[in-house]
Design an enzyme around this catalytic site. Sequence first.
Site, PDB file in Angstrom:
ATOM      1  N   TYR A 145       0.991  -1.324  -0.006  1.00 43.15           N
ATOM      2  CA  TYR A 145       0.034   0.034  -0.066  1.00 43.15           C
ATOM      3  C   TYR A 145       0.904   1.342  -0.024  1.00 43.15           C
ATOM      4  CZ  TYR A 145      -0.038  -0.591   5.268  1.00 43.15           C
ATOM      5  OH  TYR A 145       0.257  -0.472   6.503  1.00 43.15           O
ATOM      6  N   GLU A 146       0.070   2.410   0.092  1.00 43.50           N
ATOM      7  CA  GLU A 146       0.616   3.669  -0.530  1.00 43.50           C
ATOM      8  C   GLU A 146       1.699   3.665  -1.634  1.00 43.50           C
ATOM      9  OE1 GLU A 146      -0.432   6.118   1.925  1.00 43.50           O
ATOM     10  OE2 GLU A 146       0.934   7.490   0.682  1.00 43.50           O
ATOM     11  N   GLY A 147       1.116   2.961  -2.723  1.00 46.58           N
ATOM     12  CA  GLY A 147       2.035   2.880  -4.037  1.00 46.58           C
ATOM     13  C   GLY A 147       2.785   1.683  -3.734  1.00 46.58           C
TER      14      GLY A 147
END
Length: 592
Positions: free
Chosen positions: A434-436
């Site tokens: 997550y968060e890219g």
Amino acid sequence: MPIYHAPIKDMQFILHNLLKVSEQEIPGFDELDRDFTGAVLEEAGKVATEVLLPLNAVGDTEGCVLENGIVRTPTGFDKAFEAMKQGGWTAMDCDPDYGGQGLPYVMHTAAQEAFVSANMAFNMYQGLTHGAYTAIHIHGNDEQKQKFLPKMVSCEWTGTMNLTEPHCGTDLGLMRTKAEPQDDGSFKITGQKIFISAGDHDLAENIIHLVLAKIPGGPDGIKGVSLFIVPKILVNDDGSLGERNAVSVGKIEEKMGIHGNSTCVMDYDGATGYLIGEEHKGMRAMFTMMNEARLGVGLQGYAQAEIAYQNAVAYAKDRLQGRAVTGAENPDGPADPLIVHPDIRRNLMDQKSFVEGARAFTYWGASLIDRSHKTGDAQAEGLISLMTPVVKGFLTDKGYEYATAAQQVYGGHGYIEEWGMSQYVRDARIAMIYEGANGVQALDLVGRKLAQDGGKHVMAFFEMVKTFISDNKGDDAFEKDFLDPLKAASKDLQAAGMYFMQNGMKNPNNALSGSYDFMHMMGHVCLGLMWARMAKAAQEALDAGDSDTAFLETKIATGRYYMARQLPATGMHLARINSGAETVMALDAANF
Ligand SMILES: Cc1cc2nc3c(=O)[nH]c(=O)nc-3n(C[C@H](O)[C@H](O)[C@H](O)COP(=O)(O)OP(=O)(O)OC[C@H]3O[C@@H](n4cnc5c(N)ncnc54)[C@H](O)[C@@H]3O)c2cc1C
């Protein structure tokens, strides 16, 4: 039961010997003397060990449950959340105008490390709130700040970030959630968001969702995305809670780890939302808080490796198996402890040298964020922007790798849930996604950040390494153990950059096939630089008569290990990069 003790001595060493925080000319840093930071970290460590750690396995086994439209968090989370609020831990670096304590971000980061190590899933409830607070603080108007921030700083209300939809995660330009303007200036938000961390729960009286959505008629793709505040319960003008908004939880996801954090499908059915910042500039608003959010996720990576390492060390000292090849070290016992074996040592040294290097890198990054925010220093801003994908991608990949390595120390017992090691591996895994996702971090680094502002920031980084090396020549042992390996690794990194410049234009696949290797290479060079600086700082402390010789000598020895055994990985990464795209792209999709 697993153990955890906040590594306060190391945290203090990084803050004071390495970063010399109280000497830095950044507003608020003069207050960070050793006694003050020590007292804060002692308290944070106590909360982590006494309040959060006992709930880590509880959260993992119980998970969250959706009951009558409301998510119930695991037993004990409510009391622990109350303790975090009462202790002011949610407000440390927040703006005093909204009830925060105004401490530097680097201090918040150090305290967060202890909380995340002890209970990553629990800490996400306040972590997401902090992210939402930052977005409103930077981009919200005065009315929005007055209305929402004080309750978010205190965590009476929590926050979420809603980007992902079923058909789009990385490519947010495909987003379908709609925001229709209303006569009163608000918007009606309609659409479905998935995988929303802390999307619903029973820890706060209200939840402030930050939602990306498209205003009909706006530009296509990512340029048409705007950011909205969508409260779970609408807030009246006097600040009191009003009607329930048209947002509900579709379901909570069953997942591999972080079971104590609710990951929700969120349905918006014409929910009332308020635009933050300008129309169609939602991604810009998101990006201004990315450096912090991604640094926070990088921290999750190494913080899980830290707790896994602490437990692996304890186990390796306790578990008796086999004899040392050089002669029995526990002759009165039936066997020697695992820690006598060189391969166990290698494993533990890998973990230790990574975690301590990662801690230094993260706190340095946090201090750059403080410098850029509080002094407007463009160089610090450029440097942290360059480093952000490296902190996020490298530290989470390695954090997971070393959490797994710590599990390996336990042999089969590491695979059995009762020892707790499996949870660290499972929890650490999400930080790579997550968060890219990390592949996209590498893309950001090579495709965007290297060339940003004409390549100025990466050149500044190379210059920083070069200056450190030339300023510290003269001590043969230091040169051999630290400066020469750093120089070689930095040369590899520059050669990779050169390869991209010469071959990336001809065929962009040449650059993007090597981007992941480049991210790891850069991570190694950053940790190599941190280790060289830490070894120098430790030697200075020894020379000045610091009596904690065991700690300082251990620091230098651990650094020598990193330089000798980890940093040479840059050579392998360079070889891969130099081989270009040909072998990577050789197969037709049909042949996979
Ligand atoms: C437990 C959990 C919590 C989450 N919390 C939140 C949250 O709070 N808020 C929120 O909005 N989202 C959240 N997410 C969503 C998360 O951020 C996304 O899953 C992530 O960004 C990846 O998107 P995706 O799953 O759609 O994968 P995709 O975008 O489909 O990507 C799949 C793979 O392809 C790679 N890829 C994609 N595009 C490219 C490209 N151009 N070049 C090279 N590789 C590429 C990616 O690196 C990835 O490995 C959460 C997810 C989980 C599992």
